[in-house]
Scaffold this motif. Structure first.
Motif, PDB file in Angstrom:
ATOM      1  N   UNK A 122       0.822  -1.213   0.000  1.00 61.26           N
ATOM      2  CA  UNK A 122       0.000   0.000   0.000  1.00 61.26           C
ATOM      3  C   UNK A 122       0.852   1.258   0.000  1.00 61.26           C
ATOM      4  N   UNK A 123       1.962   1.238   0.726  1.00 60.41           N
ATOM      5  CA  UNK A 123       2.821   2.424   0.753  1.00 60.41           C
ATOM      6  C   UNK A 123       3.472   2.650  -0.606  1.00 60.41           C
ATOM      7  N   UNK A 124       3.876   1.577  -1.284  1.00 63.73           N
ATOM      8  CA  UNK A 124       4.455   1.730  -2.619  1.00 63.73           C
ATOM      9  C   UNK A 124       3.408   2.224  -3.618  1.00 63.73           C
ATOM     10  N   UNK A 125       2.196   1.727  -3.485  1.00 62.56           N
ATOM     11  CA  UNK A 125       1.121   2.181  -4.364  1.00 62.56           C
ATOM     12  C   UNK A 125       0.845   3.664  -4.146  1.00 62.56           C
ATOM     13  N   UNK A 126       0.759   4.081  -2.897  1.00 59.27           N
ATOM     14  CA  UNK A 126       0.515   5.494  -2.592  1.00 59.27           C
ATOM     15  C   UNK A 126       1.657   6.361  -3.089  1.00 59.27           C
ATOM     16  N   UNK A 127       2.878   5.885  -2.924  1.00 55.32           N
ATOM     17  CA  UNK A 127       4.041   6.633  -3.400  1.00 55.32           C
ATOM     18  C   UNK A 127       4.012   6.780  -4.915  1.00 55.32           C
ATOM     19  N   UNK A 128       3.674   5.715  -5.621  1.00 57.12           N
ATOM     20  CA  UNK A 128       3.603   5.767  -7.075  1.00 57.12           C
ATOM     21  C   UNK A 128       2.507   6.697  -7.579  1.00 57.12           C
ATOM     22  N   UNK A 129       1.347   6.638  -6.941  1.00 54.80           N
ATOM     23  CA  UNK A 129       0.244   7.509  -7.349  1.00 54.80           C
ATOM     24  C   UNK A 129       0.573   8.976  -7.076  1.00 54.80           C
ATOM     25  N   UNK A 130       1.193   9.260  -5.949  1.00 58.49           N
ATOM     26  CA  UNK A 130       1.561  10.633  -5.629  1.00 58.49           C
ATOM     27  C   UNK A 130       2.633  11.138  -6.588  1.00 58.49           C
ATOM     28  N   UNK A 131       3.569  10.272  -6.938  1.00 54.48           N
ATOM     29  CA  UNK A 131       4.616  10.651  -7.885  1.00 54.48           C
ATOM     30  C   UNK A 131       4.012  10.982  -9.248  1.00 54.48           C
ATOM     31  N   UNK A 132       3.080  10.180  -9.718  1.00 55.54           N
ATOM     32  CA  UNK A 132       2.437  10.443 -11.004  1.00 55.54           C
ATOM     33  C   UNK A 132       1.658  11.756 -10.964  1.00 55.54           C
ATOM     34  N   UNK A 153       2.252  14.375  -9.029  1.00 57.17           N
ATOM     35  CA  UNK A 153       3.188  15.494  -8.991  1.00 57.17           C
ATOM     36  C   UNK A 153       3.881  15.711 -10.343  1.00 57.17           C
ATOM     37  N   UNK A 154       4.153  14.633 -11.068  1.00 53.17           N
ATOM     38  CA  UNK A 154       4.756  14.784 -12.401  1.00 53.17           C
ATOM     39  C   UNK A 154       3.799  15.495 -13.359  1.00 53.17           C
ATOM     40  N   UNK A 155       2.505  15.132 -13.299  1.00 51.58           N
ATOM     41  CA  UNK A 155       1.513  15.818 -14.143  1.00 51.58           C
ATOM     42  C   UNK A 155       1.424  17.294 -13.780  1.00 51.58           C
ATOM     43  N   UNK A 156       1.441  17.589 -12.506  1.00 52.59           N
ATOM     44  CA  UNK A 156       1.357  18.980 -12.056  1.00 52.59           C
ATOM     45  C   UNK A 156       2.591  19.760 -12.485  1.00 52.59           C
ATOM     46  N   UNK A 157       3.773  19.158 -12.365  1.00 53.93           N
ATOM     47  CA  UNK A 157       5.002  19.822 -12.783  1.00 53.93           C
ATOM     48  C   UNK A 157       4.999  20.079 -14.283  1.00 53.93           C
ATOM     49  N   UNK A 158       4.539  19.104 -15.070  1.00 53.99           N
ATOM     50  CA  UNK A 158       4.478  19.280 -16.524  1.00 53.99           C
ATOM     51  C   UNK A 158       3.528  20.420 -16.889  1.00 53.99           C
ATOM     52  N   UNK A 159       2.383  20.479 -16.210  1.00 54.25           N
ATOM     53  CA  UNK A 159       1.415  21.537 -16.470  1.00 54.25           C
ATOM     54  C   UNK A 159       1.996  22.912 -16.113  1.00 54.25           C
ATOM     55  N   UNK A 160       2.704  22.992 -14.999  1.00 54.89           N
ATOM     56  CA  UNK A 160       3.314  24.263 -14.598  1.00 54.89           C
ATOM     57  C   UNK A 160       4.416  24.697 -15.561  1.00 54.89           C
ATOM     58  N   UNK A 161       5.189  23.729 -16.059  1.00 60.90           N
ATOM     59  CA  UNK A 161       6.242  24.060 -17.007  1.00 60.90           C
ATOM     60  C   UNK A 161       5.664  24.519 -18.339  1.00 60.90           C
ATOM     61  N   UNK A 162       4.545  23.925 -18.760  1.00 60.95           N
ATOM     62  CA  UNK A 162       3.905  24.337 -20.005  1.00 60.95           C
ATOM     63  C   UNK A 162       3.331  25.745 -19.890  1.00 60.95           C
ATOM     64  N   UNK A 163       2.814  26.096 -18.705  1.00 58.74           N
ATOM     65  CA  UNK A 163       2.273  27.447 -18.503  1.00 58.74           C
ATOM     66  C   UNK A 163       3.372  28.499 -18.492  1.00 58.74           C
ATOM     67  N   UNK A 164       4.543  28.107 -18.040  1.00 61.83           N
ATOM     68  CA  UNK A 164       5.633  29.058 -17.907  1.00 61.83           C
ATOM     69  C   UNK A 164       6.304  29.367 -19.244  1.00 61.83           C
ATOM     70  N   UNK A 165       6.279  28.429 -20.182  1.00 67.82           N
ATOM     71  CA  UNK A 165       6.939  28.647 -21.468  1.00 67.82           C
ATOM     72  C   UNK A 165       6.142  29.632 -22.310  1.00 67.82           C
ATOM     73  N   UNK A 166       6.840  30.594 -22.931  1.00 69.45           N
ATOM     74  CA  UNK A 166       6.138  31.516 -23.829  1.00 69.45           C
ATOM     75  C   UNK A 166       5.736  30.816 -25.125  1.00 69.45           C
TER      76      UNK A 166
END
Length: 68
Positions: A41-51, A53-66
């Motif tokens: 369960x801890x590995x599953x939670x870690x994997x889901x949280x990582x995914x 956060x990666x989506x959120x980081x990608x979205x933030x990077x796309x917003x920042x690029x002109x």
């Protein structure tokens, strides 16, 4: 409505007793196999949280690029 220290303490005690009872039942029924389930369960939670956060980081990077 102001928080009541008595109510908060009572809720905390009831929650602690429920968690203690649930853990006792889990260990009584499954024995040492509980650790494998918690590890999974801890590995599953870690994997889901990582995914997430990666989506959120990608979205933030796309917003920042002109735009080109």
């Amino acid at each position: 409505m102001a928080p009541s220290p008595f109510k908060d303490g009572t809720y905390l005690l009831v929650t602690a007793l429920a968690c203690a009872g649930a853990s006792w039942l889990a260990f009584a029924y499954f024995g040492q196999a509980v650790f494998y389930g918690l590890f999974g369960l801890s590995w599953l939670a870690l994997g889901l949280d990582n995914a997430r956060l990666r989506r959120k980081l990608k979205r933030l990077q796309e917003e920042k690029q002109p735009p080109p």
